[in-house]
Design a protein around this motif. Structure first.
Motif, PDB file in Angstrom:
ATOM      1  N   MET A   1      -6.900   1.880  55.129  1.00  0.00           N
ATOM      2  CA  MET A   1      -6.631   0.931  56.214  1.00  0.00           C
ATOM      3  C   MET A   1      -5.267   0.278  56.087  1.00  0.00           C
ATOM      4  N   ASN A   2      -4.942  -0.150  54.874  1.00  0.00           N
ATOM      5  CA  ASN A   2      -3.653  -0.803  54.675  1.00  0.00           C
ATOM      6  C   ASN A   2      -2.498   0.142  54.949  1.00  0.00           C
ATOM      7  N   SER A   3      -2.619   1.394  54.504  1.00  0.00           N
ATOM      8  CA  SER A   3      -1.483   2.292  54.704  1.00  0.00           C
ATOM      9  C   SER A   3      -1.363   2.689  56.168  1.00  0.00           C
ATOM     10  N   MET A   4      -2.494   2.812  56.878  1.00  0.00           N
ATOM     11  CA  MET A   4      -2.404   3.086  58.315  1.00  0.00           C
ATOM     12  C   MET A   4      -1.677   1.949  59.031  1.00  0.00           C
ATOM     13  N   ALA A   5      -2.083   0.715  58.726  1.00  0.00           N
ATOM     14  CA  ALA A   5      -1.441  -0.431  59.370  1.00  0.00           C
ATOM     15  C   ALA A   5       0.033  -0.503  58.986  1.00  0.00           C
ATOM     16  N   ALA A   6       0.319  -0.246  57.720  1.00  0.00           N
ATOM     17  CA  ALA A   6       1.708  -0.311  57.267  1.00  0.00           C
ATOM     18  C   ALA A   6       2.544   0.751  57.968  1.00  0.00           C
ATOM     19  N   PHE A   7       1.953   1.937  58.184  1.00  0.00           N
ATOM     20  CA  PHE A   7       2.649   3.013  58.889  1.00  0.00           C
ATOM     21  C   PHE A   7       2.995   2.561  60.307  1.00  0.00           C
ATOM     22  N   ALA A   8       2.010   1.984  61.012  1.00  0.00           N
ATOM     23  CA  ALA A   8       2.259   1.519  62.375  1.00  0.00           C
ATOM     24  C   ALA A   8       3.339   0.447  62.400  1.00  0.00           C
ATOM     25  N   LEU A   9       3.316  -0.447  61.411  1.00  0.00           N
ATOM     26  CA  LEU A   9       4.241  -1.588  61.430  1.00  0.00           C
ATOM     27  C   LEU A   9       5.622  -1.235  60.903  1.00  0.00           C
ATOM     28  N   SER A  10       5.785  -0.058  60.288  1.00  0.00           N
ATOM     29  CA  SER A  10       7.104   0.256  59.745  1.00  0.00           C
ATOM     30  C   SER A  10       7.791   1.370  60.517  1.00  0.00           C
ATOM     31  N   LYS A  11       7.023   2.240  61.172  1.00  0.00           N
ATOM     32  CA  LYS A  11       7.637   3.426  61.760  1.00  0.00           C
ATOM     33  C   LYS A  11       7.593   3.466  63.279  1.00  0.00           C
ATOM     34  N   TYR A  12       7.042   2.451  63.927  1.00  0.00           N
ATOM     35  CA  TYR A  12       7.018   2.430  65.393  1.00  0.00           C
ATOM     36  C   TYR A  12       7.646   1.132  65.875  1.00  0.00           C
ATOM     37  N   ARG A  13       8.282   1.224  67.045  1.00  0.00           N
ATOM     38  CA  ARG A  13       8.709   0.001  67.729  1.00  0.00           C
ATOM     39  C   ARG A  13       7.799  -0.161  68.927  1.00  0.00           C
ATOM     40  N   PHE A  14       7.052  -1.239  68.965  1.00  0.00           N
ATOM     41  CA  PHE A  14       6.145  -1.432  70.101  1.00  0.00           C
ATOM     42  C   PHE A  14       5.909  -2.914  70.318  1.00  0.00           C
ATOM     43  N   ARG A  15       5.555  -3.224  71.577  1.00  0.00           N
ATOM     44  CA  ARG A  15       5.304  -4.625  71.916  1.00  0.00           C
ATOM     45  C   ARG A  15       4.147  -5.168  71.101  1.00  0.00           C
ATOM     46  N   GLY A  16       4.310  -6.336  70.539  1.00  0.00           N
ATOM     47  CA  GLY A  16       3.207  -6.952  69.805  1.00  0.00           C
ATOM     48  C   GLY A  16       3.197  -6.615  68.323  1.00  0.00           C
ATOM     49  N   SER A  17       4.162  -5.791  67.875  1.00  0.00           N
ATOM     50  CA  SER A  17       4.134  -5.435  66.450  1.00  0.00           C
ATOM     51  C   SER A  17       4.417  -6.650  65.576  1.00  0.00           C
ATOM     52  N   ASN A  18       5.320  -7.510  66.067  1.00  0.00           N
ATOM     53  CA  ASN A  18       5.623  -8.704  65.268  1.00  0.00           C
ATOM     54  C   ASN A  18       4.436  -9.654  65.193  1.00  0.00           C
ATOM     55  N   VAL A  19       3.741  -9.792  66.324  1.00  0.00           N
ATOM     56  CA  VAL A  19       2.563 -10.663  66.342  1.00  0.00           C
ATOM     57  C   VAL A  19       1.509 -10.121  65.376  1.00  0.00           C
ATOM     58  N   ALA A  20       1.322  -8.803  65.421  1.00  0.00           N
ATOM     59  CA  ALA A  20       0.331  -8.192  64.529  1.00  0.00           C
ATOM     60  C   ALA A  20       0.713  -8.423  63.065  1.00  0.00           C
ATOM     61  N   LEU A  21       1.984  -8.188  62.733  1.00  0.00           N
ATOM     62  CA  LEU A  21       2.432  -8.385  61.352  1.00  0.00           C
ATOM     63  C   LEU A  21       2.229  -9.834  60.923  1.00  0.00           C
ATOM     64  N   LEU A  22       2.595 -10.745  61.837  1.00  0.00           N
ATOM     65  CA  LEU A  22       2.469 -12.173  61.506  1.00  0.00           C
ATOM     66  C   LEU A  22       1.015 -12.566  61.287  1.00  0.00           C
ATOM     67  N   SER A  23       0.134 -12.052  62.175  1.00  0.00           N
ATOM     68  CA  SER A  23      -1.254 -12.491  62.016  1.00  0.00           C
ATOM     69  C   SER A  23      -1.867 -11.908  60.737  1.00  0.00           C
ATOM     70  N   ILE A  24      -1.388 -10.741  60.308  1.00  0.00           N
ATOM     71  CA  ILE A  24      -1.885 -10.207  59.030  1.00  0.00           C
ATOM     72  C   ILE A  24      -1.347 -11.051  57.869  1.00  0.00           C
ATOM     73  N   LEU A  25      -0.048 -11.371  57.934  1.00  0.00           N
ATOM     74  CA  LEU A  25       0.542 -12.137  56.836  1.00  0.00           C
ATOM     75  C   LEU A  25       0.039 -13.579  56.818  1.00  0.00           C
ATOM     76  N   ALA A  26      -0.344 -14.089  58.007  1.00  0.00           N
ATOM     77  CA  ALA A  26      -0.828 -15.471  58.065  1.00  0.00           C
ATOM     78  C   ALA A  26      -2.083 -15.641  57.221  1.00  0.00           C
ATOM     79  N   THR A  27      -2.857 -14.556  57.089  1.00  0.00           N
ATOM     80  CA  THR A  27      -4.089 -14.670  56.312  1.00  0.00           C
ATOM     81  C   THR A  27      -3.811 -14.906  54.837  1.00  0.00           C
ATOM     82  N   LEU A  28      -2.587 -14.617  54.398  1.00  0.00           N
ATOM     83  CA  LEU A  28      -2.189 -14.937  53.027  1.00  0.00           C
ATOM     84  C   LEU A  28      -2.358 -16.422  52.750  1.00  0.00           C
ATOM     85  N   MET A  29      -2.133 -17.214  53.799  1.00  0.00           N
ATOM     86  CA  MET A  29      -2.147 -18.665  53.640  1.00  0.00           C
ATOM     87  C   MET A  29      -3.564 -19.238  53.593  1.00  0.00           C
TER      88      MET A  29
END
Lengths: 332, 363
Positions: free
Chosen positions: B177-205
């Motif tokens: 799961m992590n590598s699939m998500a990482a693949f999407a977030l590193s190799k594609y440019r698409f609307r909402g990618s930043n929001v998705a990355l942020l909401s995943i990283l926000a859970t760190l907090m």
């Protein structure tokens, strides 16, 4: 075959066979929705899990903290507004836990407020000394690095049981003490000694983690700065306070925040070692949340949620303040 | 052997070997302090663990002794004709100052009845207890482990299975799961990618304990209380894993992907056959962290796994410890066994783990 990435390779090998079935399926999906939408297919599972198990719970938690009764399902829970928070803060004097309606909460809060600063100072101090020692040009550096990191691998339950075995009345520590002519001590029976050992043991178990991070920070400091200081024949202490500490500051900040967040969340070791005792002398906030929400009869999910939100808010404010002030001093 | 004798003949060489610093001679105060601190650390870090392992080989009577013995020891015994049980051997100081070895048949108050095992016919001798010291020998008592694995066996293997199942399955799912998500977030440019990355990283907090109650609700609503999957699912989407893998995948050149697309490879095939193998060093780090935290996890299993049959090793250990009558012989053996897999893993993976933590900064 122990080359780089062998473990990841092994894991890939384990999951290769179901993957053969996935490939045609994923190709079909791609034909159906087009290449532009494919990133969402990749992102889907992870994002779904994050939303379901991390972000959604935060909102449910807010709802929980405003409802009462011991029923788990939100629909069954009557709305009580801020009453859970009022119950937690229902004190005649905030300095004296025994005057509060929830005296255990305040005892746990006071314990946490004493435990966290002491533990963080000991943890960072000892980790820093260790990291500096390991950063010197000494023999067996890799071995010593392993020595200090080793307890991080042990599970908290094992850590607690090791020390319980050492500290018990007939344990080896009392054996050494009596052979030296001292009296044996019931270490975990007296509040002060029990508290000391909870700090000692959590530092023992986790210092290796922070040592490794600080060591990475130390190794990032350029050698020639030290060479220059040597040319000026600066003393060890001066080199430490004028070069090492300032250049290590960004890393120290990361370690400090991580350390505080983890320290506030300490549960496993102390729960197994003392169970919060003697009395409630070593009970910390997380244990209070666990006991209120899960171990107590009836379970008080609302109160546990309210206490956990207070804990989360305190951590958030602390982290924000810390980042704000560090940015300010760095810019100024 | 030759080297050893050679070295002992030259103390200076040993000193040079032990104390020398790479690149320069001499040994100043700071070096003494460093080595002193590190040796003290070696003792404080290792001695408790060694003590536990040594203790796990002691017999129950040896465990109860105070002051405790360093090595597992037993009192030597001998089989004497005419007695059903083996008799313990004692070193006895006789009145004439001579020391002899006798077997104790019984003890009455301050006196013990002893018999000479080599000369049974001579009859019993009465000896003051104060003059007799038990004859001890080092004996590694493996019965603790045998008892744990056989008599209590059915249970223990179940706990091992539960722990292994959770660790392996959760780690495999996390990696995919992590590598699939990482693949999407590193190799594609698409609307909402930043929001998705942020909401995943926000859970760190979000500290896990803060969302303990609602996590339990969701697990309960999925019908997974008392089920191993109830511990696996909430932990699989680790934000650090996504972040680490994404940073690593950003360094893989995009030309590889474009070339594969030219060859009509599907997006999944690109991910599975090109990106994933190339990311194996980062996958290894994520795998180690996942294995470590799943094997050692305590709070979530404590809440979700409420039946003995689904206990993990950690939960079983904790329940052994809090039972009314603590069987230290079994408890110590089980503690050692629980720590063993990670201790072995540590020896092989030390380099990876320490450098992995240093590069991510977060467990």
């Amino acid at each position: 075959m122990m080359r780089k990435g062998a473990i990841g390779g092994a894991a890939v090998a384990v999951i290769t066979s179901p993957a053969r079935a996935i490939e045609p399926l994923m190709y079909g999906i791609q034909r159906l929705i087009g290449i532009k939408k494919m990133p969402w297919v990749f992102l889907g599972p992870n994002l779904g899990a994050v939303l379901l198990f991390s972000l959604l719970p935060v909102f449910i938690n807010v709802f929980y903290s405003m409802t009462g009764s011991d029923r788990l399902f939100p629909v069954d829970r009557p709305w009580v507004g801020g009453r859970n928070y009022e119950t937690l803060f229902d004190c005649q004097s905030f300095l004296d836990p025994s005057t509060c309606s929830r005296d255990l909460f305040w005892r746990a809060l006071w314990n946490t407020m004493v435990f966290v600063p002491i533990q963080v100072i000991c943890m960072i101090g000892i980790s820093l000394i260790t990291a500096i020692c390991l950063n010197r040009n000494i023999r067996g550096r890799g071995f010593f690095r392993g020595v200090f990191f080793f307890p991080v691998m042990l599970s908290p339950v094992v850590v607690a049981l090791i020390w319980q075995w050492i500290l018990q009345r007939n344990g080896v520590l009392n054996g050494i003490l009596t052979s030296m002519g001292f009296d044996a001590v019931n270490w975990l029976v007296f509040p002060n000694t029990a508290f000391f050992w909870t700090v000692f043991i959590t530092v023992w178990a986790h210092m290796g983690f922070f040592t490794i991070i600080l060591l990475a920070g130390l190794q990032a400091i350029p050698r020639d700065v030290y060479e220059a200081a040597k040319m000026d024949s600066a003393s060890h202490w001066r080199v430490f306070t004028r070069i090492t500490l300032p250049l290590l500051r960004p890393m120290l900040l990361v370690v400090f925040i991580l350390c505080v967040i983890r320290s506030v969340q300490t549960f496993d070791e102390i729960y197994v070692l003392t169970g919060g005792g003697p009395g409630s002398a070593t009970m910390l906030l997380v244990q209070y949340i666990y006991e209120t929400g899960f171990a107590a009869q009836p379970r008080n999910f609302g109160l546990a949620a309210a206490a956990s939100l207070l804990l989360g808010a305190a951590l958030l404010i602390f982290t924000m303040l810390q980042l704000y002030f560090s940015r300010k001093t760095n810019n100024g | 052997m030759d080297d050893a004798t050679h070295n002992t003949n030259n103390p200076s060489m040993i000193r040079a070997l032990l104390t020398g610093r790479r690149g320069r001679k001499g040994f100043d105060l700071a070096d003494y302090l460093t080595y002193g601190f590190l040796l003290l650390g070696l003792f404080v870090m290792f001695a408790p663990v060694m003590w536990l392992v040594l203790s796990s080989f002691k017999s129950p009577s040896n465990l109860n002794e105070f002051p405790p013995t360093v090595l597992p020891e037993t009192i030597e015994s001998v089989v004497v004709e005419g007695y059903a049980n083996p008799l313990p051997l004692f070193e006895v100081q006789m009145e004439d100052g001579e020391t002899v070895i006798l077997a104790q048949t019984r003890r009455v108050g301050l006196n013990a009845q002893m018999i000479d095992p080599d000369n049974v016919a001579a009859g019993p001798i009465t000896v003051p207890v104060a003059n007799a010291a038990p004859l001890r020998q080092v004996h590694f008592h493996i019965e603790n482990y045998v008892n744990l694995l056989t008599a209590q066996g059915a249970d223990l293997w179940r706990y091992v299975y539960n722990s292994l199942f959770i660790t392996v399955v959760a780690t495999v799912i996390t990696l995919i799961m992590n590598s699939m998500a990482a693949f999407a977030l590193s190799k594609y440019r698409f609307r909402g990618s930043n929001v998705a990355l942020l909401s995943i990283l926000a859970t760190l907090m979000i500290p896990a304990t803060v969302v303990l109650v609602p996590t339990y609700l969701i697990v309960a609503q999925l019908g997974l209380v008392g089920n191993l999957w109830g511990v696996i699912l909430p932990t699989v989407a680790t934000p650090t894993g996504v972040f680490l893998l994404r940073q690593y995948m950003l360094t893989i050149p995009d030309e590889l992907i474009e070339a594969a697309r030219m060859d009509h490879a599907s997006e999944w095939r690109i991910f599975w056959r090109i990106i994933l193998p190339l990311s194996s060093p980062a996958l290894a780090v994520v795998a180690i962290f996942s294995i470590l935290s799943r094997w050692n996890d305590f709070l979530l299993p404590l809440i979700v796994l409420n039946r003995r049959e689904v206990f993990t090793l950690q939960l079983a250990l904790n329940s052994y410890q809090s039972e009314f009558e603590v069987r230290y012989d079994l408890l110590l053996a089980m503690t050692t066994l629980t720590a063993l897999p990670l201790a072995l893993a540590f020896i092989f993976l030390q380099r990876y783990i320490t450098s992995g933590i240093a590069s991510t900064g977060i467990k």
